[in-house]
Scaffold this motif. Structure first.
Motif, PDB file in Angstrom:
ATOM      1  N   LYS A 247       0.816  -1.195   0.000  1.00 44.54           N
ATOM      2  CA  LYS A 247       0.000   0.000   0.000  1.00 44.54           C
ATOM      3  C   LYS A 247       0.856   1.255   0.000  1.00 44.54           C
ATOM      4  O   LYS A 247       0.359   2.348  -0.274  1.00 44.54           O
ATOM      5  N   ASN A 248       2.122   1.155   0.353  1.00 48.43           N
ATOM      6  CA  ASN A 248       3.016   2.295   0.462  1.00 48.43           C
ATOM      7  C   ASN A 248       3.880   2.358  -0.792  1.00 48.43           C
ATOM      8  O   ASN A 248       4.882   1.666  -0.899  1.00 48.43           O
ATOM      9  N   ALA A 249       3.484   3.197  -1.754  1.00 49.63           N
ATOM     10  CA  ALA A 249       4.169   3.239  -3.045  1.00 49.63           C
ATOM     11  C   ALA A 249       5.615   3.704  -2.897  1.00 49.63           C
ATOM     12  O   ALA A 249       6.512   3.203  -3.588  1.00 49.63           O
ATOM     13  N   THR A 250       5.864   4.659  -1.989  1.00 48.68           N
ATOM     14  CA  THR A 250       7.240   5.154  -1.815  1.00 48.68           C
ATOM     15  C   THR A 250       8.145   4.062  -1.272  1.00 48.68           C
ATOM     16  O   THR A 250       9.253   3.861  -1.771  1.00 48.68           O
ATOM     17  N   LEU A 251       7.674   3.336  -0.257  1.00 45.38           N
ATOM     18  CA  LEU A 251       8.485   2.266   0.306  1.00 45.38           C
ATOM     19  C   LEU A 251       8.704   1.156  -0.713  1.00 45.38           C
ATOM     20  O   LEU A 251       9.795   0.588  -0.795  1.00 45.38           O
ATOM     21  N   ARG A 278      19.654   3.051   0.253  1.00 44.27           N
ATOM     22  CA  ARG A 278      18.583   3.877  -0.302  1.00 44.27           C
ATOM     23  C   ARG A 278      17.440   3.974   0.708  1.00 44.27           C
ATOM     24  O   ARG A 278      16.893   2.955   1.144  1.00 44.27           O
ATOM     25  N   GLY A 279      17.125   5.200   1.108  1.00 45.98           N
ATOM     26  CA  GLY A 279      15.951   5.441   1.934  1.00 45.98           C
ATOM     27  C   GLY A 279      15.919   4.727   3.261  1.00 45.98           C
ATOM     28  O   GLY A 279      14.853   4.345   3.741  1.00 45.98           O
ATOM     29  N   GLY A 280      17.061   4.529   3.900  1.00 45.28           N
ATOM     30  CA  GLY A 280      17.102   3.831   5.181  1.00 45.28           C
ATOM     31  C   GLY A 280      17.131   2.321   5.051  1.00 45.28           C
ATOM     32  O   GLY A 280      17.022   1.614   6.053  1.00 45.28           O
ATOM     33  N   TRP A 281      17.300   1.805   3.830  1.00 47.09           N
ATOM     34  CA  TRP A 281      17.399   0.374   3.550  1.00 47.09           C
ATOM     35  C   TRP A 281      18.675   0.119   2.779  1.00 47.09           C
ATOM     36  O   TRP A 281      19.314   1.043   2.259  1.00 47.09           O
ATOM     37  N   TYR A 282      19.080  -1.149   2.703  1.00 50.22           N
ATOM     38  CA  TYR A 282      20.266  -1.471   1.923  1.00 50.22           C
ATOM     39  C   TYR A 282      20.068  -2.776   1.158  1.00 50.22           C
ATOM     40  O   TYR A 282      19.274  -3.634   1.534  1.00 50.22           O
ATOM     41  N   PHE A 283      20.813  -2.898   0.061  1.00 47.64           N
ATOM     42  CA  PHE A 283      20.907  -4.133  -0.712  1.00 47.64           C
ATOM     43  C   PHE A 283      22.325  -4.671  -0.598  1.00 47.64           C
ATOM     44  O   PHE A 283      23.288  -3.905  -0.702  1.00 47.64           O
TER      45      PHE A 283
END
Length: 445
Positions: A247-251, A278-283
């Motif tokens: 539901k959260n398109a940005t996330l 990216r955005g508080g997350w990582y790959f």
């Protein structure tokens, strides 16, 4: 590693309790069909039963296998298959399985081992290796028979390349470099593991249908556990954990590796790990064989939250720059926070803000990019003071990274590769832009 079958990916909720996985179950698969229920597969009811699994492991191609009784399920959605169809030498059921990590022994490295009773079988590409089966005590002296589960623990996660053997309430840590130094531990929260697996530097103990993430050195269990494996590890109709995320398109855009959304930072450490932030997350980018996944920062750096503006490595330490602060973690000790951090960036590097920062292998020089200028700070200096600013042709840089391939400059959905820093400084025009998603994230263009 393009074109290889990769393991399905766990949800970041393994650390936070929210998120969704990206599946790569066929070559160049973007994972876009994850939310389709696989009703065409056989064995769904058996796979999703309350009993859990006898063993879980990844093979040498990164596919995750789930064993129970005489059956095996391959990958997140795989149908039930007879174990004997793939491994005819082993009479099911099996006790345990794991993929070994033993870089000092290339012949053994990444073999898949199956265990039953007092015997073990070693496979590569599902072909039995010569000389097997062997008694467990011959392959791993001192290790008991009739095991409950087994998991690998490479150097950097354990002191040296090791194997964790689980039996009842005991955990046997077998150092592959010193077989005689077998350690026996009793961890109250990690015992009676019916299955265990190590995946992307994270260790999981399964107790029936539930699972717990634990520290392989201390036995400490991460917060938020146990969880139900049917919501994370296998596809079960009517179950899952990604609905709020969708539901959260940005996330979704942040966590979708193929979204072409820009990354705030890239870096690689001394052991060859490559990360994109990216955005508080990582790959984790260098481990694409084992599947794709976006993880929250705190799942690896538990004191770190928020946006990472820049990251670089030096002497087994990873530096994170966030606004006017810098935080340092020991990359050779499961990313342990260095005491006294975070600290002001001005005190650490002599600058107030940065757009990107990078070091090159075997160098103490960190290059700072602000706008279209680049300066150098020698990390061996005290105090650390930036040198002369040099103009570069890039007006705005999201991130930069230097490794054996050269200097990568990232802008938006593209990156530019230079042979070295001198070529970047002397460039009159940028080289041909290259796609981040295609070359780093294995996405179809």
């Amino acid at each position: 590693m393009r074109g290889l079958l990769a393991a399905w990916c766990l949800c970041a909720a393994l650390a936070l309790g929210s998120g969704y996985p990206l599946i790569k179950s066929s070559p160049n698969d973007t994972g876009s069909n994850f939310f389709q229920d696989p009703h065409h597969n056989t064995g769904i009811a058996e796979r999703c039963a309350d009993r859990g699994f006898d063993a879980i492991t990844l093979d040498d191609k990164g596919v995750m296998y789930f064993f129970r009784d005489e059956f095996v399920w391959k990958g997140y959605r795989g149908p039930a298959e007879l174990i004997n169809n793939t491994w005819p030498e082993v009479e099911p059921p099996i006790d345990a399985a794991f993929r070994i990590h033993h870089k000092n022994n290339p012949e053994a490295h990444e073999r898949m081992f199956l265990f039953k009773g007092d015997q073990t079988w070693a496979y590569r590409e599902n072909q039995l290796e010569p000389g097997y089966p062997k008694p467990i005590g011959e392959e791993f002296p001192g290790v008991p028979t009739h095991l409950d589960s087994v998991a690998a623990c490479p150097a950097g996660e354990c002191r040296a390349d090791s194997v964790l053997f689980f039996k009842g309430d005991a955990v046997y840590t077998y150092d592959l470099s010193q077989p005689s130094a077998l350690k026996v531990r009793h961890w109250p929260s990690v015992q009676n593991c019916t299955a265990a697996v190590r995946w992307l530097e994270k260790h999981y103990c399964f107790q029936g249908v539930n699972f717990t993430r634990f520290n392989p050195v201390t036995g400490d269990v991460h917060r938020g556990y146990p969880l139900d494996s049917r919501d994370y590890f296998i596809s079960c109709p009517g179950r899952g954990h990604g609905h709020d995320t969708r539901k959260n398109a940005t996330l979704m855009s942040i966590k979708d590796r193929c979204s072409n959304r820009s990354f705030e930072a890239f870096t690689s450490d001394d052991s060859g790990r490559i990360y994109g932030f990216r955005g508080g997350w990582y790959f984790r980018i260098d481990s694409k064989r084992d599947g794709w996944h976006a993880w929250p920062l705190i799942s690896t750096w538990k004191e770190l939250t928020g946006i990472v503006d820049a990251a670089f490595n030096w002497e087994n330490k990873m530096y994170f720059i966030q606004g006017s602060q810098v935080t340092i973690f020991r990359s050779d000790q499961l990313y342990t926070l260095v005491q006294g951090y975070p600290r002001p960036l001005q005190e650490e590097l002599g600058v107030q803000q940065v757009d990107a920062a990078f070091t090159c292998p075997h160098s103490s020089d960190v290059y700072i990019i602000k706008g279209n200028t680049l300066s150098l700070v020698d990390l061996k200096q005290t105090p650390r003071v930036p040198g002369k600013e040099h103009t570069i042709i890039h007006r705005h840089v999201d991130s930069a990274m230097c490794n054996s391939q050269g200097v990568h400059v990232f802008e938006g959905a593209w990156f530019y590769l230079y042979k070295d820093v001198n070529e970047l400084l002397q460039a009159q025009r940028p080289p041909q832009p290259r796609s981040i998603t295609a070359e780093f994230m294995d996405c179809i263009q």
